[in-house]
Design a protein around this motif. Structure first.
Motif, mmCIF file in Angstrom:
data_model
loop_
_atom_site.group_PDB
_atom_site.id
_atom_site.type_symbol
_atom_site.label_atom_id
_atom_site.label_comp_id
_atom_site.label_asym_id
_atom_site.label_seq_id
_atom_site.Cartn_x
_atom_site.Cartn_y
_atom_site.Cartn_z
ATOM 1 N N LEU A 104 10.245 -2.589 -1.211
ATOM 2 C CA LEU A 104 9.931 -2.878 -2.265
ATOM 3 C C LEU A 104 11.082 -3.746 -3.371
ATOM 4 C CD1 LEU A 104 7.848 -2.771 -4.717
ATOM 5 C CD2 LEU A 104 8.622 -0.593 -5.541
ATOM 6 N N ALA A 105 12.337 -3.242 -3.006
ATOM 7 C CA ALA A 105 13.506 -3.718 -3.537
ATOM 8 C C ALA A 105 13.702 -5.177 -2.948
ATOM 9 C CB ALA A 105 14.754 -2.939 -3.274
ATOM 10 N N MET A 106 13.353 -5.318 -1.747
ATOM 11 C CA MET A 106 13.443 -6.458 -0.816
ATOM 12 C C MET A 106 12.338 -7.528 -1.571
ATOM 13 S SD MET A 106 14.114 -5.588 3.033
ATOM 14 C CE MET A 106 15.742 -4.889 3.467
ATOM 15 N N LEU B 33 1.637 -14.031 8.373
ATOM 16 C CA LEU B 33 1.829 -12.829 8.983
ATOM 17 C C LEU B 33 1.315 -11.613 8.218
ATOM 18 C CD1 LEU B 33 5.214 -12.461 10.551
ATOM 19 C CD2 LEU B 33 3.366 -12.470 11.946
ATOM 20 N N THR B 34 1.268 -11.676 6.961
ATOM 21 C CA THR B 34 1.051 -10.597 5.908
ATOM 22 C C THR B 34 -0.530 -10.546 5.921
ATOM 23 O OG1 THR B 34 3.135 -10.998 4.407
ATOM 24 C CG2 THR B 34 1.262 -9.677 3.752
ATOM 25 N N SER B 35 -1.118 -11.564 6.026
ATOM 26 C CA SER B 35 -2.761 -11.467 5.918
ATOM 27 C C SER B 35 -3.494 -11.084 7.054
ATOM 28 C CB SER B 35 -3.245 -12.767 5.224
ATOM 29 O OG SER B 35 -2.819 -13.806 5.792
ATOM 30 N N ASN B 36 -2.650 -11.476 8.238
ATOM 31 C CA ASN B 36 -3.265 -11.241 9.677
ATOM 32 C C ASN B 36 -3.049 -9.919 10.314
ATOM 33 O OD1 ASN B 36 -4.434 -13.887 9.459
ATOM 34 N ND2 ASN B 36 -2.772 -14.875 10.693
ATOM 35 N N THR B 37 -1.965 -9.282 9.929
ATOM 36 C CA THR B 37 -1.368 -8.082 10.619
ATOM 37 C C THR B 37 -1.258 -6.856 9.554
ATOM 38 O OG1 THR B 37 0.959 -8.739 10.563
ATOM 39 C CG2 THR B 37 -0.349 -9.309 12.481
ATOM 40 N N ALA B 38 -1.621 -5.871 10.266
ATOM 41 C CA ALA B 38 -0.928 -4.605 9.705
ATOM 42 C C ALA B 38 0.556 -4.684 9.998
ATOM 43 C CB ALA B 38 -1.519 -3.185 10.251
ATOM 44 N N VAL B 39 1.340 -4.530 8.792
ATOM 45 C CA VAL B 39 2.686 -4.407 9.007
ATOM 46 C C VAL B 39 3.193 -2.985 9.369
ATOM 47 C CG1 VAL B 39 4.897 -4.683 7.875
ATOM 48 C CG2 VAL B 39 2.963 -6.149 7.101
ATOM 49 N N GLU C 98 7.798 -16.807 -1.979
ATOM 50 C CA GLU C 98 6.504 -15.928 -2.452
ATOM 51 C C GLU C 98 5.923 -15.243 -0.997
ATOM 52 O OE1 GLU C 98 1.731 -17.021 -3.664
ATOM 53 O OE2 GLU C 98 3.545 -18.504 -3.260
ATOM 54 N N GLY C 99 6.032 -16.029 0.039
ATOM 55 C CA GLY C 99 5.689 -15.440 1.324
ATOM 56 C C GLY C 99 6.578 -14.223 1.606
ATOM 57 N N VAL C 100 7.416 -14.322 1.592
ATOM 58 C CA VAL C 100 8.451 -13.315 2.008
ATOM 59 C C VAL C 100 8.203 -11.999 1.075
ATOM 60 C CG1 VAL C 100 10.868 -12.539 2.273
ATOM 61 C CG2 VAL C 100 10.263 -14.535 3.208
ATOM 62 N N ALA D 131 3.600 -5.811 0.956
ATOM 63 C CA ALA D 131 2.736 -5.295 1.837
ATOM 64 C C ALA D 131 3.453 -4.161 2.716
ATOM 65 C CB ALA D 131 1.992 -6.313 2.784
ATOM 66 N N HIS D 132 4.643 -4.359 3.248
ATOM 67 C CA HIS D 132 5.202 -3.500 4.048
ATOM 68 C C HIS D 132 5.532 -2.133 3.279
ATOM 69 C CE1 HIS D 132 8.287 -3.485 7.856
ATOM 70 N NE2 HIS D 132 7.772 -2.499 7.483
ATOM 71 N N SER D 133 5.986 -2.380 1.782
ATOM 72 C CA SER D 133 6.276 -1.121 1.033
ATOM 73 C C SER D 133 5.170 -0.378 0.879
ATOM 74 C CB SER D 133 6.820 -1.883 -0.065
ATOM 75 O OG SER D 133 7.000 -0.803 -1.201
ATOM 76 N N ASP D 134 3.843 -0.909 0.781
ATOM 77 C CA ASP D 134 2.741 -0.143 0.869
ATOM 78 C C ASP D 134 2.643 0.572 2.046
ATOM 79 O OD1 ASP D 134 2.386 -0.884 -1.594
ATOM 80 O OD2 ASP D 134 0.679 -2.232 -1.228
ATOM 81 N N GLU D 135 2.643 -0.013 3.091
ATOM 82 C CA GLU D 135 2.444 0.603 4.537
ATOM 83 C C GLU D 135 3.449 1.822 4.594
ATOM 84 O OE1 GLU D 135 1.079 -0.102 7.418
ATOM 85 O OE2 GLU D 135 -0.205 -1.664 6.463
ATOM 86 N N GLU D 136 4.712 1.615 4.207
ATOM 87 C CA GLU D 136 5.762 2.722 4.357
ATOM 88 C C GLU D 136 5.154 4.161 3.278
ATOM 89 O OE1 GLU D 136 7.508 2.919 6.510
ATOM 90 O OE2 GLU D 136 8.014 0.828 7.022
#
Ligand code: FEO
Length: 167
Positions: free
Chosen positions: A25-27, A161-167, A37-39, A45-50
């Motif tokens: 989330l900090a990243m 990558l964010t829209s195509n894969t589960a991170v 924006e993409g990063v 999304a990665h924060s949500d996965e965690e």
């Protein structure tokens, strides 16, 4: 029923997953302030996965008659140097998490807790994917080097990558 040893070890992993969510989330926030924006989307999304990884552990512990403990967390850094350094930090973090999952698996075998061992296999597979994804992104960054146009394309790539894969 979970042994006390397994319950404590799983609770330790809850904290690690929650702290991972905070780091990403900090990243995300840092990347957003830098205009990538993409990063930023990727990191949100990665924060949500965690957080989902953390919740899955919470529910498992309680379902097996234990008590999932929600503890205070170590604050993540505010800034991350360069984008390359940030993704290197992400990769190193995931390698650390994989090690913690492996340690947990090891404990379940020693305790003969095959239900928890089975539950953890999902995390083992997830870590293989997460490490591969982080390595893939680092490879792309190394190809770009300091090229500003390349960074723009990279940002778009990461958004895909964010829209195509589960991170
Ligand atoms: Fe839940 Fe990225 O490890």
């Amino acid at each position: 029923m979970l042994s006390q040893k397994i319950e404590e070890a799983l609770n330790g992993q809850i904290k690690i997953e929650a702290e991972s969510s905070q780091v990403y989330l900090a990243m995300a926030s840092w990347a957003e302030t830098k205009g990538l924006e993409g990063v930023a989307l990727f990191m949100y999304a990665h924060s949500d996965e965690e957080r989902m990884h953390m919740l899955k552990l919470t529910k498992f512990i309680n379902e097996r008659g234990g008590h999932a403990k929600i503890s205070s967390l170590v604050a993540p850094p505010v800034s991350f140097g360069s984008f390359k350094e940030m993704f290197q930090t992400l990769f190193d973090h995931e390698v650390m998490v994989s090690q913690k999952i492996n340690d947990l698996v090891d404990i379940t075998l020693k305790e003969k807790d095959y239900a928890t061992h089975n539950f953890l296999q999902w995390y083992v597979s997830e870590q293989i994917e997460e490490e591969a994804l982080a390595r893939n992104i680092l490879d792309k960054i190394n190809l770009i080097g300091d090229d500003k146009g390349g960074l723009y394309l990279f940002d778009n790539d990461v958004k895909m990558l964010t829209s195509n894969t589960a991170v």
